[in-house]
Design an enzyme around this catalytic site. Structure first.
Site, PDB file in Angstrom:
ATOM      1  N   ASP A  99      -1.547  -4.722   5.787  1.00  0.00           N
ATOM      2  CA  ASP A  99      -0.551  -3.665   5.768  1.00  0.00           C
ATOM      3  C   ASP A  99       0.699  -4.255   5.112  1.00  0.00           C
ATOM      4  OD1 ASP A  99       0.724  -1.257   6.325  1.00  0.00           O
ATOM      5  OD2 ASP A  99       1.454  -1.973   8.254  1.00  0.00           O
ATOM      6  N   THR A 108       4.498  -2.975   5.262  1.00  0.00           N
ATOM      7  CA  THR A 108       5.731  -2.997   6.032  1.00  0.00           C
ATOM      8  C   THR A 108       5.508  -3.629   7.396  1.00  0.00           C
ATOM      9  OG1 THR A 108       6.368  -0.957   4.925  1.00  0.00           O
ATOM     10  CG2 THR A 108       7.635  -1.581   6.862  1.00  0.00           C
ATOM     11  N   PHE A 133       8.268  12.698  12.477  1.00  0.00           N
ATOM     12  CA  PHE A 133       7.612  12.171  11.284  1.00  0.00           C
ATOM     13  C   PHE A 133       6.097  12.208  11.452  1.00  0.00           C
ATOM     14  CE2 PHE A 133       5.645   8.707   8.917  1.00  0.00           C
ATOM     15  CZ  PHE A 133       6.061   9.009   7.628  1.00  0.00           C
ATOM     16  N   ARG A 159      12.140   0.417  -1.302  1.00  0.00           N
ATOM     17  CA  ARG A 159      11.548   1.541  -0.574  1.00  0.00           C
ATOM     18  C   ARG A 159      12.530   2.698  -0.676  1.00  0.00           C
ATOM     19  NH1 ARG A 159       8.808   1.674   5.429  1.00  0.00           N
ATOM     20  NH2 ARG A 159       8.111   3.827   5.326  1.00  0.00           N
ATOM     21  N   ASP A 175       3.194   3.291   1.965  1.00  0.00           N
ATOM     22  CA  ASP A 175       4.373   3.372   1.107  1.00  0.00           C
ATOM     23  C   ASP A 175       4.013   3.862  -0.289  1.00  0.00           C
ATOM     24  OD1 ASP A 175       6.988   3.170   0.359  1.00  0.00           O
ATOM     25  OD2 ASP A 175       7.232   1.074   0.969  1.00  0.00           O
ATOM     26  N   ASP A 223       0.298  -4.274  11.859  1.00  0.00           N
ATOM     27  CA  ASP A 223       1.199  -4.315  13.010  1.00  0.00           C
ATOM     28  C   ASP A 223       0.665  -3.531  14.203  1.00  0.00           C
ATOM     29  OD1 ASP A 223       1.474  -1.731  12.191  1.00  0.00           O
ATOM     30  OD2 ASP A 223       3.548  -1.909  11.525  1.00  0.00           O
ATOM     31  N   GLY A 224      -0.498  -2.929  14.059  1.00  0.00           N
ATOM     32  CA  GLY A 224      -1.127  -2.251  15.190  1.00  0.00           C
ATOM     33  C   GLY A 224      -0.732  -0.812  15.374  1.00  0.00           C
ATOM     34  N   ALA A 225       0.274  -0.320  14.635  1.00  0.00           N
ATOM     35  CA  ALA A 225       0.741   1.047  14.855  1.00  0.00           C
ATOM     36  C   ALA A 225      -0.191   2.069  14.222  1.00  0.00           C
ATOM     37  CB  ALA A 225       2.151   1.199  14.293  1.00  0.00           C
ATOM     38  N   ASP A 277      -2.789   1.169  12.263  1.00  0.00           N
ATOM     39  CA  ASP A 277      -3.940   0.422  11.766  1.00  0.00           C
ATOM     40  C   ASP A 277      -5.034   0.236  12.814  1.00  0.00           C
ATOM     41  OD1 ASP A 277      -2.330  -0.044   9.451  1.00  0.00           O
ATOM     42  OD2 ASP A 277      -1.341  -1.651  10.529  1.00  0.00           O
TER      43      ASP A 277
END
Length: 1203
Positions: free
Chosen positions: A452, A454, A583, A639, A705, A830-832, A834
């Site tokens: 990933d 970010t 979001f 970004r 992104d 980061d686990g969010a 993914d």
């Protein structure tokens, strides 16, 4: 009855299974029962281990509808079998499958159910899930809509007795029980007692570990707090969370709670910590489910857990705070309970994990079968030999079966596990935690890692580089920040200050890092209403933002006649956030509705991906050079976030805004400008990627992104070298009767200066064959290619390096696409977003501060990607350790097998304490210390082999077997040709030459020999030689570089080997009567001991040289005169490690080797394909195959020239 076709349950899901129906047959059960009695219970054990045999032996096939027992087989690669008993439930009321009732809402069904008759509902339970028979589809289904049960994730902790029975019935322990009985019958009491003691310790340790795991899991999921729930009655009453069912409306306490179920918010807002599920510690804002207005196209859309994730509170997550309006309670509708919840599915995956698919374990079983075949040869040999020598039948049976117990090493499972346990401990020391230890070995094979962007490759925190505002459809010059008094009342700053999901937790702003940086850049202050304030007002706005006083213009002097409150109101500048549309990864934007204090009309503010925001704005408000300016920033790695605004109609009141649809709110916006965020690379990123590149491990970026930003970051971090070309694949779905198509263009090298950047240009006519190229594509293109260009997908992922704007489920699909071409795929995120990809990858590692995240097999406390090479190095070390241990255990059993087989020829055997000394003092000590070698300090380009069935490993094992066989045979035959040799008797003393000369033939009578004929010169000679052979192969197989540290750095192993060598040489050259008596060895002349010493030295030299390619030719000439020279000459055409596979190919007369991995085979094909990579004068277009007329050559696309 005719066989019914196979039914499929859980179709197209991860746990898809084929289902067959069976009915119990009484006469078959009787026959099986008789067989169980005749075999002493062994048949029962066999049926316990093989459920499909059990069902087919005791039942007859029938239709699934009438089945009493169902037999299920997983449709994955493992083909596992399960059996389940079909039960009947009496359900009072109407038929729940009635199509007429289906149209009525669930609430009406439960409120107006009629107790007219008892319906028999058939079901079975498997893996904590109930499957009910549905007459409409003629199959079993998971129908949680109709049958809910208790809201409980029941992790039952089995009793110690049940765990003991299950553990003891393991085939390994049954084999050990058989061995112990056999050894006891042969009077090997001490050795049998030692094995029983070891087995008891092993079983006790295993039971303790399993019991502890069950208790830990049970404690983790058994929290059932009392929550306030609405059960559609007159009053809100308190009930246990176990009584919740889907459809209940529960009240979320204002002080927070841990969710006992999955529920969707219907009023209010919640701040939730979902770290238990995702590993992401940043709190998430959950808003109430939108209520579509009449005529809205989404009015009839069904609730979806994935699409409405931002409105769903998941079981096990921690609700930190709630926000509510005008005294209303925060309510949520229960949608899933028990094992159906997200947490329940997670717990079920822990309770019933999939077996690990790895070639090593498959090859290990094949190797054991080979050992069993060798044991069979020895079994027949010992029977024939014993019959020829008129041995009693009892002895024949015992000694023949003893051969089998020798050949299959009982300590093999424990020995294979040791290396993984040690690797897991080393990983824990460097902050990497593992919940799936078997995956450590698989990580040693990783040859591609997805990252990933970010928070993984780049810093979590974004820095504001600048802003570029738009007025009247024209860009202003870029500005460093928005913290200016001239901009304080602008819509641009208002959007920055309001369009976020930040919240105050314990007096500190918390939320998404991007939102946090954006809000901090304004310098504004965020205030949230307290619970008391909210309850006092009818239409209170819970969150208010205002600028600091120093940015505001000077206040006018208050006249004496002015009212103080009116003066304060007129001078205040505050914006209240009325509603949030959070979001969404799928929509790539968020929106808020706000109102300036004192204003009647409200404003909508939008923030998101520039391309998405621009598409929602009026065309005349978007600058003409928007694409060029955006491209310029993204190529530099920035970004970019776009902002937009819309003044809402005055008729939209507070209550109407709460029910308005998101699509209506986000239309006809006015473009405000761009926020440019700088996302710096982490300091470790470039170095780690360079290490992986040197090790020939591919790296791929998978991000949500912008594509050009991702390509720029990929170039900056070295994922794409400067000289390599990036080809962008733009895929368009079918439209207006036209087929789906892909246009190809390439991204030019990034401009290092700020200014007008050139547009993307078409790809060049041809690429130099030596030049590397990389494909980049967006999530939309990936979806089109996956659906319409299946044949092309594998070619693209072969060189795909950047995948941008990817949704979470697309990340998982990409992992599967890479695995389909035989890549061993790692994933680091980061686990969010993914979670799915982390679970699907062979080695998923989550960068989280938590000790163990259930989102992935591995969790690293180190917040950068330096953990990836560490994990691969430890995986390689563990894999090589597994190979070394397996080879050593195989050689140990074969060496002992050779010794026993040679001694059987003279009706002898190894002694009880000789077996004990070899198995305990040598084997266990060596095998558990040789696994302690740490990983090598750097990654090398070579990868360890993935399986045991490979040329180098087979040659290594076979040559060592031949060497051990040769030197044992030499010692066995040579001792019988010594001048002092005679058949040993208790009166014999070969060490005393005078006594030896006086011995006559009468002393050689076999009548004076011991019962088992243990003590003799052959036994002693083979005991010495074989004992040293165990140590020799242990040292030879315990390899270090390039995957492990050298063995001399493993001091426990070195000390063990040196200690055993000293002891063995001591008892060989300086016999001690007590030790000789204990080990049942006899005294031999000193000159024979010297001869044995030289045999051992030559054996060691040959074994060491054969394992090293540089000494192979020396060995070839040095041992060519020996008995096995012919065999060695076939094998020693090259070094074992480098030339073994070539020798195997030569022996098998194979042609040019074809790569086994599909990606290598595909790369070979593409290297000679003149149409690859695609040229700029062509467009790749999907075909429309006619029914019954498949596409030519199986291709789903065709290349067409551009007009």
């Amino acid at each position: 009855m005719e066989k019914e076709e196979l039914k499929i349950v859980n179709k197209d899901e991860e746990d898809e299974m084929e289902l067959q129906g069976y009915r119990v047959c009484r006469w078959r059960v009787a026959v099986v029962s008789l067989g169980v009695l005749c075999t002493g219970g062994f048949l029962l054990l066999l049926l316990y281990w093989m459920p499909e045999w059990c069902v087919k032996a005791t039942c007859t096939r029938t239709t699934v509808r009438e089945a009493e027992v169902v037999l299920l087989q997983s449709t994955d690669d493992f083909k596992r079998w399960f059996l389940a008993k079909v039960r009947v439930m009496l359900a009072p009321g109407r038929n729940p499958f009635d199509t007429q009732i289906k149209k009525v809402s669930a609430l009406v069904i439960f409120a107006n159910i009629l107790i007219s008759f008892s319906l028999q509902i058939r079901y079975f339970t498997l893996h904590s899930t109930k499957y009910y028979w549905n007459d409409e589809v003629h199959n079993f289904e998971v129908l949680t809509r109709l049958f809910f049960g208790v809201n409980e994730i029941a992790v039952k902790v089995p009793s110690v007795f049940k765990l003991l029975i299950k553990e003891v019935l393991n085939p390994f322990y049954i084999f050990q029980l058989f061995s112990v009985i056999l050894w006891s019958a042969d009077e090997y009491y001490y050795y049998a007692a030692a094995i029983v003691f070891m087995s008891v310790i092993s079983i006790a340790t295993s039971l303790y570990t399993i019991k502890k795991q069950y208790v830990t899991l049970h404690d983790m999921v058994s929290a059932h707090s009392i929550v306030r729930v609405s059960v559609c009655r007159a009053n809100i009453e308190e009930a246990l969370s176990t009584d919740l069912v889907p459809g209940d409306v529960m009240v979320i306490p204002s002080n927070g709670t841990i969710m006992p179920c999955d529920a969707v918010l219907i009023s209010g807002t919640c701040i939730v910590n979902e770290s238990m599920l995702t590993g992401e510690s940043v709190p998430v804002t959950k808003t109430n489910l939108p209520n579509p207005g009449e005529g809205d196209k989404e009015g009839d859309a069904a609730y979806s857990m994935e699409e409405h994730k931002r409105h769903t509170l998941f079981c096990g997550t921690h609700v930190i705070q709630t926000r509510f309006y005008s005294g209303e309670l925060v309510k949520a509708v229960v949608v899933r309970t028990g094992f159906s919840t997200a947490k329940g599915q997670l717990v079920r995956s822990i309770l019933y994990p999939k077996p690990t698919d790895f070639k090593l374990y498959r090859d290990a079983y094949l190797f054991l079968l080979c050992l069993v075949a060798i044991a069979g040869i020895g079994f027949v040999y010992s029977i024939v030999l014993s019959i020829m020598n008129n041995v009693p039948a009892k002895t024949i049976i015992i000694e023949s079966l003893d051969i089998i117990t020798i050949t299959v090493p009982p300590a093999l499972p424990a020995a294979m596990t040791a290396g993984i346990v040690y690797a897991q401990r080393r990983l824990k020391r460097i902050g990497i935690f593992c919940i799936s230890p078997q995956r450590i070995n698989i990580c040693g094979q990783l040859n591609l890692v997805c990252f990933d962007k970010t928070g993984t490759l780049t810093e979590d925190g974004l820095d504001l580089w600048g802003v570029q505002r738009v007025e009247k459809g024209t860009f202003h010059m870029s500005e460093e920040n928005a913290y200016k008094d001239t901009l304080v009342k602008s819509q641009f700053v208002a959007c920055m200050a309001t369009c976020h999901s930040l919240t105050n937790i314990d007096g500190k702003l918390s939320g998404d890092p991007l939102d946090l940086k954006m809000f901090e850049a304004t310098g504004w202050i965020l205030e949230e209403a307290t619970e008391e304030e909210t309850s006092l007002h009818n239409r209170i706005m819970p969150t208010v933002v205002r600028p600091p006083k120093q940015l505001m213009p000077p206040e006018p002097v208050m006249s004496p006649e002015q009212d103080m409150e009116l003066y304060d109101l007129s001078s205040a500048y505050e914006i209240g956030i009325v509603r949030q549309f959070p979001f969404s990864s799928a929509l790539q934007r968020m929106c808020v509705v706000a109102r300036l204090l004192g204003e009647k009309r409200m404003d909508a503010y939008l923030k998101g991906a520039p391309e998405v925001v621009a598409s929602l704005c009026k065309k005349d408000t978007v600058p003409e050079d928007f694409a060029e300016v955006l491209e310029d920033y993204t190529k530099q790695g920035f970004r970019v976030i776009a902002l937009a605004h819309r003044r809402l109609e005055s008729k939209l009141t507070w209550h109407k805004v709460q029910n308005v649809n998101r699509d209506q709110m986000e239309a006809n916006m006015e473009f405000l400008g761009l926020i440019i965020m700088q996302n710096k690379l982490k300091a470790e990123t470039s170095g780690v990627l360079q290490d992986l590149r040197r090790a020939h491990i591919r790296t791929v970026m998978v991000t949500g992104d912008n594509m050009l930003t991702a390509i720029s970051v990929a170039r900056d971090c070295g994922m794409i070298p400067p000289q390599d070309q990036v080809i962008i694949a733009d895929a368009l779905p079918p439209k207006d009767g036209q087929a789906a198509k892909i246009t190809w263009r390439y991204a030019d090298n990034p401009s290092k200066h700020v200014g007008k950047a050139p547009r993307l240009e078409p790809v060049r006519l041809c690429l130099d064959p030596q030049e590397q190229y990389h494909f980049a594509m967006s999530g939309k293109s990936f979806a089109v290619i996956t659906e319409h260009f299946q044949d092309l997908l594998q070619k693209l992922v072969l060189h795909g390096t950047v995948f941008a704007r990817m949704a979470p489920d697309q990340k998982t699909e990409l992992i599967e696409a890479l695995q389909s071409v035989d890549y061993f795929v790692g994933m680091c995120g980061d686990g969010a977003n993914d979670c799915g990809a982390l679970k699907r990858a062979h080695g998923g590692i989550s960068l989280s501060e938590l000790e163990a995240s259930v989102a992935s097999p591995f969790t690293s406390r180190t917040p950068n990607i330096s953990c990836v090479p560490s994990l691969i190095r430890e995986g390689r070390a563990a894999l090589i350790t597994s190979f070394c241990v397996f080879k050593f255990m195989a050689l140990y059993s074969i060496i002992q097998y050779i010794s026993v087989t040679l001694l059987y020829s003279i009706l002898s055997n190894l002694g009880d304490f000789q077996f004990l000394f070899i198995d305990i003092a040598i084997i266990l000590l060596v095998v558990f210390t040789m696994s302690l070698n740490p990983a090598w300090k750097e990654l090398v380009s070579r990868r360890p082999p993935s399986g045991l069935i490979s040329g180098p490993l087979l040659f290594s094992v076979l040559t060592q077997i031949l060497i051990c066989l040769g030197f044992q045979t030499i010692a066995f035959l040579w001792v019988r040709h010594q001048a002092w040799y005679h058949i040993w008797t208790p009166q014999s003393d070969a060490c005393n030459s005078s006594l030896r000369a006086n011995l006559g033939p009468e002393h050689n009578s076999s009548e004076e020999r011991d019962d088992h004929n243990i003590k003799n010169y052959e036994n002693t000679s083979l005991f010495y030689v074989s004992s040293f052979q165990y140590l020799i192969v242990a040292i030879v197989f315990s390899k270090g570089k390039p995957f492990r540290q050298p063995s001399y750095k493993n001091w426990p192993f070195v000390v063990s080997c040196i200690g055993l060598y000293i002891f063995m040489f001591f008892i060989m050259f300086y016999p001690v009567s007590a030790i000789d008596e204990f080990l049942e060895i006899v005294c031999v002349p000193f000159e024979w001991r010297i001869t044995l010493f030289f045999i051992i030295i030559v054996n060691a030299a040959v074994s060491v040289l054969v394992e090293n390619e540089w000494g192979i030719f020396i060995v070839f000439f040095a041992v060519s005169f020996a008995l096995f020279s012919l065999l060695l000459s076939c094998c020693f055409q090259g070094g074992i490690d480098l030339w073994g596979a070539k020798c195997l190919s030569w022996l098998c007369c194979r042609r040019r080797k074809v790569p086994k991995a599909r990606y290598m085979h595909l790369a070979q094909e593409l290297s000679v394909d003149p149409d690859w990579p695609p040229k700029p004068t062509t467009t790749t277009e999907a075909k429309h195959p006619l029914p019954g007329n498949p596409t030519e050559n199986g291709s789903s696309y065709q290349i067409m020239a551009d007009s």
